[in-house]
Enzyme design. Structure first.
Site, short mmCIF file in Angstrom:
data_model
loop_
_atom_site.label_atom_id
_atom_site.label_comp_id
_atom_site.label_asym_id
_atom_site.label_seq_id
_atom_site.Cartn_x
_atom_site.Cartn_y
_atom_site.Cartn_z
N ASP A 224 0.84 -1.20 0.00
CA ASP A 224 0.00 0.00 0.00
C ASP A 224 0.89 1.26 0.00
OD1 ASP A 224 -3.11 0.63 0.43
OD2 ASP A 224 -1.98 2.07 1.63
N TYR A 371 -2.95 11.21 0.61
CA TYR A 371 -3.45 11.07 -0.76
C TYR A 371 -3.32 12.39 -1.51
CZ TYR A 371 -5.29 6.53 0.58
OH TYR A 371 -5.39 5.24 0.99
N HIS A 428 -5.17 -7.60 0.13
CA HIS A 428 -4.37 -6.39 0.26
C HIS A 428 -3.62 -6.32 1.60
CE1 HIS A 428 -3.33 -2.29 -0.73
NE2 HIS A 428 -3.87 -1.84 0.39
#
Ligand SMILES: *[C@@H]1O[C@H](CO)[C@@H](O)[C@H](O)[C@H]1NC(C)=O
Ligand SMILES: *[C@@H]1O[C@H](CO)[C@@H](O)[C@H](O)[C@H]1NC(C)=O
Length: 459
Positions: A224, A371, A428
């Protein structure tokens, strides 16, 4: 249709040739000691490494319980709907009851403190990390490895894997000395007070952290955001990284996107049959799935502070928002299960521990800013994914990971890819979901990195 195919192929081949033979951009100019903390602290810099304990205060717990018990009535889910519209509110109440009434706060605090925690100030930010250094006997070499989590995870993702990772074995002449930092703005690590601290800049912060701890060279593991930090680190500092293990390979390089798209015309051109369904049908299945599941990403890349108001005020909202990701990103089919499939893979305590690291520190907003600080023009213009790195690399590709690249495309960026392990399951959050499988793969990788360096020594 067939008449269209030829010009289409010709054009795409021309495009790929153009971008493929375009030289990689130069490394960006970055400030390797940029100060991210309050300016007034710059005058009295503290270089100490201090022990730290996780501590849940009585007031915080009391307030949290009150909020969990005093939420507005939830809107019932639509008839016959599981998680397709987001976290199912019929499933939500039992989670909140558990968190408020049965989650053993004191016991979990003790559990979280089972590994030694520390803080040290890097570039103005107190960076929190766990350090697990096994005791080794003569003949066994301790080698440092930095493990880097992502969003919405935390250092908690690695707890079950740590005993496997640090195990001493007769099969190995080395053991891992683990350094597991919280990302800036996550949990117990300070957040930047000014804009610009994206994944590339965090790579600098973490390299400086390793220097502070006395490590010039080390191994790196990340998935990630940890993979964004890792790929930046091996690009900026190839001399310092002895090997890079990642459980999420991805690329934003135009060559990769173009080839992947061309593959939807003729799949065997790109990927072996047995892995084809991880990527194809690309336009009909893969991309629509990504679009459906990444609304949060767009939101956090643009207006993290607005959604942060809701998530930092309501533990119910925080739980729904974060656990929805643990549900779908572990396996997209969990969307069709009434309980999101969460407890098929994790215990309530595991997932709430992770929530506690966000809630008790009130860091959900600063975590989401990553982000906005990374998915922007400034970072895109660096084109780091187009710069190959000589660092030996090892990819672990879980069956249900969000991204997939066939090994030959991974080699565009990582020409020294030593292996790409393909798992038949796992998602994930593979370190949390399959700690032993994850740890064994990391250890196999480090062994291969060491062999690689030995055989490349000039005699
Ligand atoms: C952390 O907790 C341990 C055990 O309770 C205690 O001995 C130690 O002093 C604490 N350290 C800090 C920095 O609070
Ligand atoms: C390398 O990857 C292949 C393909 O998934 C796998 O079968 C093999 O076990 C891996 N090698 C090691 C040493 O883990």
């Amino acid at each position: 249709m067939v008449k269209l195919l030829f010009p289409l192929l010709a054009i795409s081949t021309a495009v790929v040739c153009y971008i493929y033979f375009r030289p990689p951009p130069p490394l960006p100019e970055l400030d390797y000691s940029k100060w991210w903390g309050p300016t007034e602290r710059q005058a009295r810099q503290d270089r100490s490494v201090r022990p730290f304990n996780v501590s849940f205060s009585k007031e915080m717990i009391q307030d949290l319980k009150w909020r969990l018990q005093n939420h507005q009535p939830f809107t019932p889910p639509l008839e016959g709907v599981a998680f397709e519209y987001g976290f199912n509110t019929d499933t939500l109440q039992p989670w909140l009851d558990y968190w408020a009434d049965r989650y053993p706060f004191e016991e979990r605090q003790e559990f979280l403190n089972k590994y030694p925690h520390y803080k040290t100030n890097i570039q103005g930010l107190d960076i929190h990390f766990i350090r697990v250094k096994p005791k080794v006997s003569f003949g066994v070499q301790l080698v440092p490895m930095l493990l880097c989590h992502g969003w919405p995870g935390s250092v908690r993702e690695f707890y079950e894997a740590i005993p496997f990772l640090t195990a001493i074995s007769n099969d190995r002449n080395f053991a891992l000395d683990l350094i597991i930092p919280s990302m800036p703005g996550y949990g117990f690590s300070d957040a930047a007070v000014r804009p610009g601290l994206g994944a590339v800049e965090i790579a600098i912060v973490f390299k400086n952290l390793m220097r502070r701890l006395g490590f010039q060279k080390f191994y790196f593991q990340g998935g990630d955001w940890g993979a964004f930090v890792g790929s930046s680190m091996v690009t900026l500092f190839p001399e310092d990284i002895l090997g890079y293990h990642t459980n999420m390979v991805f690329s934003t390089a135009p060559t990769v996107s173009a080839l992947t798209a061309i593959g939807s015309i003729y799949t065997p051109l790109i990927v072996e049959d047995k892995y084809a369904d991880r990527l194809y049908p690309y336009f009909m299945k893969f991309l629509p799935n990504i679009v459906q599941e990444t609304g949060y990403l767009h939101l956090q890349a643009t207006k993290p502070d607005t959604v942060g108001v809701a998530l930092s005020d309501s533990p119910a909202a925080l739980l729904a928002y974060i656990l929805e990701k643990f549900s779908t990103y572990t396996n997209m089919d969990n969307r069709y299960l009434a309980d999101g499939g969460l407890e098929k893979f994790y215990t309530k305590d595991q997932l709430i521990d992770n929530l506690m690291l966000y809630w008790s520190t009130n860091t959900i907003t600063t975590s989401m800013r990553l982000y906005a600080e990374t998915f922007n023009k400034r970072v895109a213009d660096m084109r780091l994914d187009e710069i190959p790195t000589p660092v030996p690399t090892w990819a672990l590709q879980a069956r249900h990971e969000l991204s997939f690249l066939p090994p030959w495309m991974i080699r565009f960026k990582y020409p020294n890819l030593l292996n790409a392990t393909m798992l038949d399951d796992g998602g994930h959050f593979v370190a949390l979901e399959m700690p032993e499988v994850f740890a064994n793969d990391v250890l196999n990788a480090v062994k291969a990195f060491r062999d690689y360096h030995h055989s490349n020594l000039e005699v």
